[in-house]
Design an enzyme around this catalytic site. Structure first.
Site, mmCIF file in Angstrom:
data_model
loop_
_atom_site.group_PDB
_atom_site.id
_atom_site.type_symbol
_atom_site.label_atom_id
_atom_site.label_comp_id
_atom_site.label_asym_id
_atom_site.label_seq_id
_atom_site.Cartn_x
_atom_site.Cartn_y
_atom_site.Cartn_z
ATOM 1 N N LYS A 54 0.845 -1.204 0.000
ATOM 2 C CA LYS A 54 0.000 0.000 0.000
ATOM 3 C C LYS A 54 0.877 1.249 0.000
ATOM 4 C CE LYS A 54 -3.791 -2.449 2.242
ATOM 5 N NZ LYS A 54 -4.512 -2.813 3.472
ATOM 6 N N GLN A 98 -4.352 -1.270 9.636
ATOM 7 C CA GLN A 98 -4.336 -2.631 9.082
ATOM 8 C C GLN A 98 -4.936 -3.611 10.088
ATOM 9 O OE1 GLN A 98 -3.506 -3.328 5.919
ATOM 10 N NE2 GLN A 98 -3.937 -5.478 6.196
ATOM 11 N N ASP A 121 -10.869 2.947 4.191
ATOM 12 C CA ASP A 121 -11.250 1.530 4.124
ATOM 13 C C ASP A 121 -12.772 1.359 4.115
ATOM 14 O OD1 ASP A 121 -9.360 -0.557 4.022
ATOM 15 O OD2 ASP A 121 -8.685 -0.144 6.060
#
Ligand code: GUN
Length: 295
Positions: A54, A98, A121
């Protein structure tokens, strides 16, 4: 018949080129540089590799990007304080924590701490709710990547029987919710199967589009797939090491068997994975634009 291979690597590359142009335009016309922070707690090898990818992509696109790695024993309160700092940081438009987090940290509380406008997200309950009512500002990255793979490969979603295997909050539930919406690239009839489904194969055999996010290697075999179905394999299972010391991956679908029956199928690696990261970049650009009043 052998299925057409839907290359996530290729489609992701096309979208990244579009995003790179958009990022360059934002910089030259509006002096706006999308900013992304990825927060990693601990050293889980899979999480490290996702976050590294990422970061690399966001740098390649010219974003301002920060990798914030925290020790595995960080307290929940400290992690939340850190998120609140990034909520206030005007250079940061997207915050990604994460998952999974260590067991002592309450994931829901952490997700609630994030400013929904920076939740690239789309895991914050506010954004989950907006998705449900067809008003999403951001789509969660993996489901959005799956939808883009289907749309850009010319797969007809409207009216299709879609069967989703898996009911996670990250993939199964949101992709089902997205494809059922009264919107273009959706309008499907959606069934969700899970570990308590009585006869999984009876459902999967009805699917025109079969999306598998079961978290189990070879959970779907050829006998469970209708002739001509489109199969999207979301699984990432680590099954050892390659000679070069990289993790050897396989999906949740028995690729060799199923490709003889499906009309199209995504490989692992090189299918959904590259799309997930690309959609994160799309969301970060969107968040930056919204923050600058451009959208
Ligand atoms: N863990 C597995 N998939 C994801 C994802 O899409 N986002 C985050 N933050 N964590 C994940």
């Amino acid at each position: 018949m052998s299925a057409k291979i839907i290359s996530g690597t290729e489609i992701a590359k096309q979208i990244r080129e579009e995003l790179q142009r958009e990022a360059a335009d934002l910089k030259s016309k509006h002096n706006l540089v999308p900013g992304l922070v990825t927060i990693l707690v601990g050293e889980d090898p899979a999480s490290v590799s996702y976050v590294t990818a990422k970061q690399k992509t966001s740098k390649d696109l010219g974003f301002y990007s920060i990798q914030d790695t925290q020790p595995p024993d960080i307290t929940e309160d400290k992690l939340i304080t850190l998120i609140e700092q990034y909520n206030r940081d005007p250079k940061i438009h997207g915050i990604l924590v994460q998952l999974p987090l260590p067991k002592h940290i309450n994931e829901t509380r952490v997700l609630y701490a994030m400013d929904p406008k920076k939740d690239v997200d789309a895991f914050h309950p506010f954004n989950v709710g907006k998705l449900m009512i067809g008003e999403a500002d951001f789509y969660p990255c993996t489901p959005h990547g799956i939808q883009q793979l289907l749309v850009r490969s010319g797969v007809k979603i409207e009216g299709a029987e879609v069967v989703v295997v898996g009911r996670s909050n990250i993939v199964g539930k949101p992709i089902a919710m997205m494809l059922v919406q009264k919107q273009s690239g959706a309008n499907a009839t959606v069934t969700i199967c899970h570990t308590k489904t009585r006869d999984m194969a009876a459902h999967t055999r009805t699917a025109d589009i079969l999306i598998v996010a079961a978290g189990k290697p070879k959970a779907v075999t050829a006998d469970m797939v209708k002739e001509g179905a489109v199969v999207i394999d979301v699984g990432v299972n680590r099954i050892g090491m390659t000679a070069e010391g990289k993790a050897k991956l396989c999906g949740d679908v028995d690729f060799e068997g199923v490709k003889e029956k499906a009309s199209a199928i995504t490989p692992v690696p090189g299918g959904v994975g590259p799309m997930t990261i690309t959609m994160l970049m799309m969301n970060t650009i969107k968040a930056a634009k919204v923050s600058a009043g451009l959208k």
